[in-house]
Design a protein around this motif. Structure first.
Motif, PDB file in Angstrom:
ATOM      1  N   LEU A  79      -8.377  -2.026   2.570  1.00 30.29           N
ATOM      2  CA  LEU A  79      -7.108  -1.957   3.288  1.00 30.29           C
ATOM      3  C   LEU A  79      -7.311  -2.294   4.759  1.00 30.29           C
TER       4      LEU A  79
ATOM      5  N   PRO B 121       0.832  -1.206   0.000  1.00 28.28           N
ATOM      6  CA  PRO B 121       0.000   0.000   0.000  1.00 28.28           C
ATOM      7  C   PRO B 121       0.863   1.252   0.000  1.00 28.28           C
ATOM      8  N   ASP B 122       0.324   2.310  -0.527  1.00 31.33           N
ATOM      9  CA  ASP B 122       1.025   3.586  -0.603  1.00 31.33           C
ATOM     10  C   ASP B 122       0.979   4.261   0.762  1.00 31.33           C
TER      11      ASP B 122
ATOM     12  N   ARG C  14      -3.606   3.573   0.825  1.00 34.13           N
ATOM     13  CA  ARG C  14      -4.504   2.780  -0.018  1.00 34.13           C
ATOM     14  C   ARG C  14      -3.699   1.764  -0.813  1.00 34.13           C
ATOM     15  N   ILE C  15      -4.377   0.700  -1.207  1.00 31.53           N
ATOM     16  CA  ILE C  15      -3.779  -0.256  -2.130  1.00 31.53           C
ATOM     17  C   ILE C  15      -3.931   0.335  -3.533  1.00 31.53           C
ATOM     18  N   ARG C  16      -2.836   0.702  -4.131  1.00 36.56           N
ATOM     19  CA  ARG C  16      -2.895   1.389  -5.412  1.00 36.56           C
ATOM     20  C   ARG C  16      -3.193   0.401  -6.536  1.00 36.56           C
TER      21      ARG C  16
ATOM     22  N   SER D 255      -9.173  -0.364  -3.938  1.00 35.37           N
ATOM     23  CA  SER D 255      -8.516   0.890  -3.563  1.00 35.37           C
ATOM     24  C   SER D 255      -9.201   1.578  -2.384  1.00 35.37           C
TER      25      SER D 255
ATOM     26  N   LYS E 219     -10.699   2.275   1.465  1.00 32.78           N
ATOM     27  CA  LYS E 219     -10.162   2.074   2.809  1.00 32.78           C
ATOM     28  C   LYS E 219     -10.734   0.821   3.449  1.00 32.78           C
TER      29      LYS E 219
END
Length: 277
Positions: free
Chosen positions: A55, A5-6, A11-13, A50, A52
């Motif tokens: 994640l 994740p970024d 977030r998981i891009r 993507s 929340k």
């Protein structure tokens, strides 16, 4: 999908290609080749993964992410909550297409918030549920900025939001007992390891009622018990003092709801105004 994740936006891009492509890095990839409504399907998957919510699900279910490494395992992503695309209503499909177009045009916090709210609505999540997810990610993600934010001294705005939510949670109980509660901050040095608020009966002037010896006694008591929270009812003042460690993670809106539950469970005498014998 990027494996890690970024850290900047938590977030998981993901990326979507509607044409053939080649790549020179390792990604988690999925294809919708030969699937009906393939473009709409991949856009829908992009929004879900993507969000929340996805994640947060990875953070609480992964045996690696958040514990010993940054990458999210592929099987964790594949086990993320997901409504079959075929079950979406025409309205939800149109909403997904519109949200994806907004993100493609400009990734702003406002658009991402709409994405999170829409994904939450698919699973019947309430605004409080979304708040818990946001607070958990803000303070529990395994990135440096999140750890720093979790341990930072609580600011005035955060403590005010905490107090406002706690007051709202206690209001129905006050109505049941014919009492009204007001919450105000108790003065303490900004860098004190503890911060306190006072829950007072009555709608008078919001004024801190605790004196320094009482604050010192409560801090000493909490430190002796290695506690992160202390509740003390001063019957003479008809005031309940709430002390919490001076770290932002203990003063979120979600934490205010938990404090309200503990007050309701363990301090009915204060809520009702009954004095002990």
């Amino acid at each position: 999908m990027k494996k890690s994740p970024d850290a900047r936006d938590g977030r998981i891009r993901t990326a979507v290609s509607l044409d053939d492509l080649t790549f020179n890095q390792s990604y988690y990839g999925y294809t919708a080749h030969r699937q009906e409504s393939a473009p709409d399907l991949v856009k829908y998957l992009c929004l879900i993964i993507s969000s929340k919510i996805a994640l947060w699900h990875a953070l609480i279910t992964s045996g690696g992410f958040g514990v010993e490494r940054d990458p999210v395992e592929k099987f964790v992503i594949q086990e993320a909550p997901l409504l079959p695309f075929e079950t979406l209503t025409a309205e939800d499909r149109a909403c997904a297409t519109a949200l994806f177009a907004e993100l493609a045009d400009a990734e702003t916090p406002e658009v991402w918030q709409k994405v999170d709210e829409w994904v939450g609505s698919l699973f019947d999540l309430t605004p409080d549920d979304i708040q818990v997810i946001s607070d958990t990610l803000a303070f529990a993600l395994p990135f440096g900025k999140n750890r720093i934010a979790a341990q930072a001294p609580v600011g005035a705005l955060a403590r005010a939001a905490f107090s406002e939510r706690l007051e709202a949670e206690l209001a129905p109980w006050g109505e049941n007992f014919g009492r009204q509660f007001t919450i105000t901050a108790v003065e303490a040095p900004p860098l004190s390891p503890w911060q306190f608020i006072a829950v007072a009966a009555g709608a008078g002037e919001r004024k801190a009622l605790a004196d320094r010896p009482l604050m010192e006694a409560m801090r000493h008591m909490a430190d002796t018990m290695s506690a992160s929270e202390l509740l003390y009812w001063d019957e003479q003042l008809d005031c309940l003092f709430v002390g919490r460690l001076n770290q932002a993670r203990y003063w979120s809106v979600s934490q205010a709801r938990l404090v309200a539950r503990r007050i309701i469970w363990a301090n009915v005498d204060f809520l009702s105004g009954r004095r002990t014998a």
